[in-house]
Design a protein around this motif. Structure first.
Motif, PDB file in Angstrom:
ATOM      1  N   LYS A  88      17.541  50.944 -67.344  1.00 42.42           N
ATOM      2  CA  LYS A  88      17.919  51.506 -66.366  1.00 42.42           C
ATOM      3  C   LYS A  88      17.516  53.119 -66.624  1.00 42.42           C
ATOM      4  CE  LYS A  88      21.383  48.720 -64.113  1.00 42.42           C
ATOM      5  NZ  LYS A  88      20.640  48.336 -62.853  1.00 42.42           N
ATOM      6  N   ILE A  89      16.825  53.816 -65.742  1.00 40.98           N
ATOM      7  CA  ILE A  89      16.390  55.205 -65.948  1.00 40.98           C
ATOM      8  C   ILE A  89      17.021  55.815 -65.138  1.00 40.98           C
ATOM      9  CG2 ILE A  89      14.541  56.729 -66.155  1.00 40.98           C
ATOM     10  CD1 ILE A  89      12.842  54.627 -67.129  1.00 40.98           C
ATOM     11  N   TYR A  90      17.621  57.137 -65.621  1.00 47.51           N
ATOM     12  CA  TYR A  90      18.489  58.140 -64.943  1.00 47.51           C
ATOM     13  C   TYR A  90      17.818  59.261 -64.950  1.00 47.51           C
ATOM     14  CZ  TYR A  90      22.000  54.152 -65.242  1.00 47.51           C
ATOM     15  OH  TYR A  90      22.535  53.062 -65.232  1.00 47.51           O
TER      16      TYR A  90
ATOM     17  N   MET B 238      28.677  66.162 -66.084  1.00 49.86           N
ATOM     18  CA  MET B 238      27.318  65.998 -65.793  1.00 49.86           C
ATOM     19  C   MET B 238      27.327  64.710 -64.884  1.00 49.86           C
ATOM     20  SD  MET B 238      25.010  66.692 -69.028  1.00 49.86           S
ATOM     21  CE  MET B 238      26.168  66.115 -70.404  1.00 49.86           C
ATOM     22  N   GLU B 239      26.370  64.856 -64.066  1.00 47.50           N
ATOM     23  CA  GLU B 239      25.949  63.789 -62.990  1.00 47.50           C
ATOM     24  C   GLU B 239      24.811  63.076 -63.283  1.00 47.50           C
ATOM     25  OE1 GLU B 239      26.711  63.054 -58.367  1.00 47.50           O
ATOM     26  OE2 GLU B 239      27.652  64.759 -59.180  1.00 47.50           O
ATOM     27  N   PHE B 240      24.604  61.862 -63.168  1.00 44.91           N
ATOM     28  CA  PHE B 240      23.352  61.141 -63.423  1.00 44.91           C
ATOM     29  C   PHE B 240      23.059  60.427 -62.066  1.00 44.91           C
ATOM     30  CE2 PHE B 240      24.412  61.981 -67.650  1.00 44.91           C
ATOM     31  CZ  PHE B 240      23.199  62.500 -68.290  1.00 44.91           C
ATOM     32  N   GLU B 241      21.942  60.261 -61.590  1.00 41.70           N
ATOM     33  CA  GLU B 241      21.280  59.244 -60.647  1.00 41.70           C
ATOM     34  C   GLU B 241      20.157  58.472 -61.116  1.00 41.70           C
ATOM     35  OE1 GLU B 241      18.997  59.799 -56.279  1.00 41.70           O
ATOM     36  OE2 GLU B 241      18.554  61.454 -57.922  1.00 41.70           O
ATOM     37  N   GLU B 242      20.465  57.322 -60.830  1.00 44.26           N
ATOM     38  CA  GLU B 242      19.636  56.005 -61.143  1.00 44.26           C
ATOM     39  C   GLU B 242      18.337  56.492 -60.370  1.00 44.26           C
ATOM     40  OE1 GLU B 242      19.057  51.373 -61.421  1.00 44.26           O
ATOM     41  OE2 GLU B 242      21.123  51.997 -61.260  1.00 44.26           O
ATOM     42  N   ILE B 243      17.186  56.155 -61.287  1.00 37.64           N
ATOM     43  CA  ILE B 243      15.868  56.246 -60.573  1.00 37.64           C
ATOM     44  C   ILE B 243      15.367  55.067 -60.340  1.00 37.64           C
ATOM     45  CG2 ILE B 243      13.525  57.264 -60.925  1.00 37.64           C
ATOM     46  CD1 ILE B 243      15.645  59.522 -60.436  1.00 37.64           C
ATOM     47  N   PHE B 244      15.408  54.043 -61.247  1.00 37.02           N
ATOM     48  CA  PHE B 244      14.819  52.665 -61.196  1.00 37.02           C
ATOM     49  C   PHE B 244      15.203  51.751 -62.314  1.00 37.02           C
ATOM     50  CE2 PHE B 244      11.081  55.154 -61.877  1.00 37.02           C
ATOM     51  CZ  PHE B 244      10.556  54.798 -63.422  1.00 37.02           C
ATOM     52  N   THR B 245      14.814  50.572 -62.195  1.00 36.71           N
ATOM     53  CA  THR B 245      15.240  49.773 -63.353  1.00 36.71           C
ATOM     54  C   THR B 245      14.042  49.023 -63.853  1.00 36.71           C
ATOM     55  OG1 THR B 245      17.498  49.385 -62.392  1.00 36.71           O
ATOM     56  CG2 THR B 245      16.497  47.817 -64.107  1.00 36.71           C
ATOM     57  N   VAL B 246      13.694  48.938 -65.021  1.00 38.58           N
ATOM     58  CA  VAL B 246      12.350  48.266 -65.474  1.00 38.58           C
ATOM     59  C   VAL B 246      12.989  47.026 -65.971  1.00 38.58           C
ATOM     60  CG1 VAL B 246      10.653  48.264 -67.238  1.00 38.58           C
ATOM     61  CG2 VAL B 246      11.290  50.405 -66.092  1.00 38.58           C
ATOM     62  N   HIS B 247      12.382  46.029 -65.549  1.00 40.75           N
ATOM     63  CA  HIS B 247      12.853  44.503 -65.888  1.00 40.75           C
ATOM     64  C   HIS B 247      11.982  44.015 -66.802  1.00 40.75           C
ATOM     65  CE1 HIS B 247      15.799  44.771 -62.373  1.00 40.75           C
ATOM     66  NE2 HIS B 247      14.903  45.163 -61.553  1.00 40.75           N
ATOM     67  N   VAL B 248      12.264  44.078 -68.157  1.00 43.78           N
ATOM     68  CA  VAL B 248      11.418  43.591 -69.186  1.00 43.78           C
ATOM     69  C   VAL B 248      11.336  42.060 -69.386  1.00 43.78           C
ATOM     70  CG1 VAL B 248      10.575  44.101 -71.537  1.00 43.78           C
ATOM     71  CG2 VAL B 248      11.427  46.042 -70.195  1.00 43.78           C
ATOM     72  N   GLN B 249      10.222  41.514 -69.748  1.00 46.46           N
ATOM     73  CA  GLN B 249      10.140  40.047 -70.146  1.00 46.46           C
ATOM     74  C   GLN B 249       9.344  40.159 -71.475  1.00 46.46           C
ATOM     75  OE1 GLN B 249       8.351  38.408 -66.776  1.00 46.46           O
ATOM     76  NE2 GLN B 249      10.417  37.750 -65.831  1.00 46.46           N
ATOM     77  N   ILE B 250       9.957  39.687 -72.350  1.00 44.39           N
ATOM     78  CA  ILE B 250       9.168  39.754 -73.905  1.00 44.39           C
ATOM     79  C   ILE B 250       7.994  38.661 -73.871  1.00 44.39           C
ATOM     80  CG2 ILE B 250       9.651  39.709 -76.232  1.00 44.39           C
ATOM     81  CD1 ILE B 250      12.180  40.547 -75.846  1.00 44.39           C
ATOM     82  N   ASN B 251       6.599  39.365 -74.161  1.00 43.65           N
ATOM     83  CA  ASN B 251       5.527  38.401 -74.441  1.00 43.65           C
ATOM     84  C   ASN B 251       5.659  37.782 -75.838  1.00 43.65           C
ATOM     85  OD1 ASN B 251       4.735  38.415 -71.719  1.00 43.65           O
ATOM     86  ND2 ASN B 251       3.244  40.066 -72.304  1.00 43.65           N
ATOM     87  N   ASN B 252       5.549  38.648 -76.717  1.00 48.32           N
ATOM     88  CA  ASN B 252       5.257  38.364 -78.035  1.00 48.32           C
ATOM     89  C   ASN B 252       5.972  39.451 -79.163  1.00 48.32           C
ATOM     90  OD1 ASN B 252       3.868  37.026 -80.157  1.00 48.32           O
ATOM     91  ND2 ASN B 252       2.200  38.164 -80.119  1.00 48.32           N
TER      92      ASN B 252
ATOM     93  N   ASP C 156       9.043  66.557 -65.181  1.00 48.92           N
ATOM     94  CA  ASP C 156       9.909  67.652 -65.730  1.00 48.92           C
ATOM     95  C   ASP C 156      11.449  67.499 -65.851  1.00 48.92           C
ATOM     96  OD1 ASP C 156       7.469  69.231 -66.124  1.00 48.92           O
ATOM     97  OD2 ASP C 156       7.775  69.899 -63.757  1.00 48.92           O
ATOM     98  N   ASP C 157      11.858  66.443 -65.269  1.00 47.08           N
ATOM     99  CA  ASP C 157      13.466  66.323 -65.473  1.00 47.08           C
ATOM    100  C   ASP C 157      13.925  65.792 -66.607  1.00 47.08           C
ATOM    101  OD1 ASP C 157      13.953  67.264 -62.763  1.00 47.08           O
ATOM    102  OD2 ASP C 157      14.352  65.128 -61.885  1.00 47.08           O
ATOM    103  N   ILE C 158      15.281  65.938 -66.831  1.00 45.83           N
ATOM    104  CA  ILE C 158      15.694  65.418 -68.176  1.00 45.83           C
ATOM    105  C   ILE C 158      16.098  64.013 -67.795  1.00 45.83           C
ATOM    106  CG2 ILE C 158      17.892  65.493 -69.660  1.00 45.83           C
ATOM    107  CD1 ILE C 158      17.537  68.558 -69.046  1.00 45.83           C
TER     108      ILE C 158
END
Length: 140
Positions: free
Chosen positions: A134-136, A1-15, A117-119
């Protein structure tokens, strides 16, 4: 199986809000903010993002369920929004990444409609300022 990176969510914790239960499962709710970068989408996490984690009494289970909305531009330059519901499990055997999860995405972007619809699979990686998710997508 091959995966492609879609985007990265850069999370900063608030509370963080904790419910410690010595007789059963405990709960942690984490509110967060941040931004998104990637080839397909760039934008910001809107207010209201929260990750709810349930930790088993004996530390044998640790689930996570994050829900948040993004606003920004797709790769064609069009303004759009993306909703993400990201569910998964923390696996103590993993060191890098911290966890793997399975996002469900809903977007109003015509160019990113394939995400509806993608996996998809995500990995959570620690950073100095919080967490990168990171979402693929699975390639056909």
């Amino acid at each position: 199986m091959e995966f492609e990176e879609i985007f990265t969510v850069h999370v900063q914790i608030n509370n963080t809000i904790k419910l410690t239960n010595h007789e059963g499962d405990s709960v942690i709710m984490i509110s967060f903010k941040g931004h998104v970068s990637g080839e397909y989408f760039t934008g910001e996490i809107l207010d209201g993002g929260v990750d709810t984690q349930i930790i088993g009494r004996f530390g044998d289970r640790h689930t996570l369920s994050a829900r948040y909305m993004l606003q920004g531009k797709d790769y064609t330059g069009e303004q759009c929004s993306i909703y993400i519901e990201n569910n998964g499990h923390v696996n103590n055997k993993l060191k890098h990444p911290l966890f793997r999860s399975y996002p469900k995405v809903i977007t109003n972007s015509k160019s990113l409609a394939f995400l509806n619809d993608d996996i998809l699979i995500a990995e959570g990686l620690p950073t100095e300022s919080g967490l990168d998710i990171k979402i693929y997508r699975l390639m056909n």
